[in-house]
Design a protein around this motif. Structure first.
Motif, short mmCIF file in Angstrom:
data_model
loop_
_atom_site.label_atom_id
_atom_site.label_comp_id
_atom_site.label_asym_id
_atom_site.label_seq_id
_atom_site.Cartn_x
_atom_site.Cartn_y
_atom_site.Cartn_z
N ASN A 127 74.97 36.73 17.34
CA ASN A 127 73.47 37.32 17.41
C ASN A 127 73.63 38.92 17.09
OD1 ASN A 127 70.94 36.66 18.18
ND2 ASN A 127 70.94 37.65 19.94
N LYS A 153 69.83 48.14 13.57
CA LYS A 153 69.12 48.97 12.55
C LYS A 153 70.08 50.32 12.31
CE LYS A 153 65.52 51.80 13.51
NZ LYS A 153 64.23 51.97 13.75
N TRP A 158 73.78 40.54 22.26
CA TRP A 158 74.76 40.01 21.41
C TRP A 158 75.61 38.83 22.19
CZ3 TRP A 158 77.29 44.53 17.94
CH2 TRP A 158 76.04 44.98 17.23
N ALA A 192 71.08 48.92 18.31
CA ALA A 192 71.29 47.39 18.56
C ALA A 192 70.05 46.67 19.08
CB ALA A 192 72.49 47.16 19.18
N THR A 193 69.81 45.58 18.68
CA THR A 193 68.94 44.89 19.41
C THR A 193 69.72 43.82 19.96
OG1 THR A 193 66.93 45.12 17.63
CG2 THR A 193 67.09 43.13 19.24
N THR A 194 69.50 43.71 21.21
CA THR A 194 70.43 42.77 22.02
C THR A 194 69.66 41.70 22.79
OG1 THR A 194 70.42 44.46 24.03
CG2 THR A 194 72.30 44.60 22.57
N ASP A 230 72.56 42.12 15.60
CA ASP A 230 71.22 42.49 14.97
C ASP A 230 71.19 44.05 15.24
OD1 ASP A 230 68.71 42.89 14.19
OD2 ASP A 230 67.82 41.39 15.13
N THR A 269 72.04 41.70 10.27
CA THR A 269 72.08 40.48 11.17
C THR A 269 73.27 39.60 10.98
OG1 THR A 269 70.64 39.17 9.86
CG2 THR A 269 69.74 40.79 11.49
N LYS A 277 76.93 37.44 12.40
CA LYS A 277 78.04 37.46 13.43
C LYS A 277 79.32 38.10 12.79
CE LYS A 277 80.19 32.94 12.01
NZ LYS A 277 80.39 31.73 12.43
N ARG A 286 68.85 46.96 8.25
CA ARG A 286 69.10 45.96 9.29
C ARG A 286 70.01 45.15 8.68
NH1 ARG A 286 64.89 41.56 11.41
NH2 ARG A 286 66.11 41.04 13.17
N LEU A 313 78.05 38.93 7.84
CA LEU A 313 76.90 39.86 8.22
C LEU A 313 76.20 40.01 6.98
CD1 LEU A 313 78.99 42.45 10.37
CD2 LEU A 313 77.18 40.78 11.32
#
Length: 211
Positions: A131, A135, A111, A107-109, A133, A146, A148, A144, A169
């Protein structure tokens, strides 16, 4: 006689309209003040039951998921009442799985946890995890996601129930996934998390109001 019938119809119609107005519930006023207790505070969240990401009918299931971050009172509608700084899917010895093989998610945080509606009678806040996001890797397939995911938070149990609906999503990139996970696919994410104040057994509460 016709006049009496006409007058009776008018009275009956007026009475029906008055009853309808009296019986109709008052419109709910959206909350604009969100009181988080304690605030500010760190929190941890652990899954209760499986966490599942489904893409084109392919279920990617995690039996272990944890998250952490901070929460605080806020104003506005919608309003961000918490920030997720870390979220993990799977654990050593308990990987996420699918028919395509084991699944790794990074996760890219941050969130966010966003409040939109509060019902005082039940202590339930409706909103979404924003938010998002992440992979996702399944064998040679990497994609990937992205967007909500809709959800609710219940004060009495501390349960954050995430249950996205179609379109929230989106797969925005896809490599070596073919038609199984194409760009533009609309995944569904579902999972329940039990939230505690970090380092304690205390369940935090979120209350929305409109002073």
């Amino acid at each position: 006689m016709k006049k009496q019938i006409r007058n009776l119809a008018v009275v009956a119609g007026a009475a029906t309209a008055a009853f309808a107005l009296a019986a109709a519930p008052a419109s709910a006023v959206p909350s604009t003040v969100w009181t988080v207790n304690p605030t500010p505070a760190g929190f941890t969240a652990t899954n209760s039951g499986n966490v599942v990401l489904s893409v084109n009918g392919i279920a990617m299931t995690c039996t272990n998921s944890k998250a952490s971050g901070t929460m605080a009172s806020a104003t506005g509608n919608p309003a961000t009442v918490a920030s997720i700084s870390a979220i993990a899917f799977g654990a050593t010895g308990a990987p996420c799985t699918s028919v395509l093989g084991n699944v790794t998610t990074v996760a890219t945080t941050p969130w966010t946890v966003v409040g939109q509606d509060y019902t005082a009678a039940t202590g339930v806040t409706k909103g979404y995890v924003g938010n998002v996001d992440a992979k996702v890797t399944v064998g040679a397939c990497v994609f990937r996601v992205t967007g909500k995911a809709s959800g609710t938070y219940t004060n009495s149990t501390g349960k954050l129930a995430v249950n996205s609906v179609t379109g929230e999503l989106t797969v925005v990139s896809s490599t070596n996934c073919g038609s199984a996970v194409p760009v533009g696919a609309k995944p569904l994410f579902k999972g329940d998390y039990l939230v505690k104040v970090a380092g304690t057994s205390t369940i935090p509460t979120i209350v929305g109001s409109n002073p």
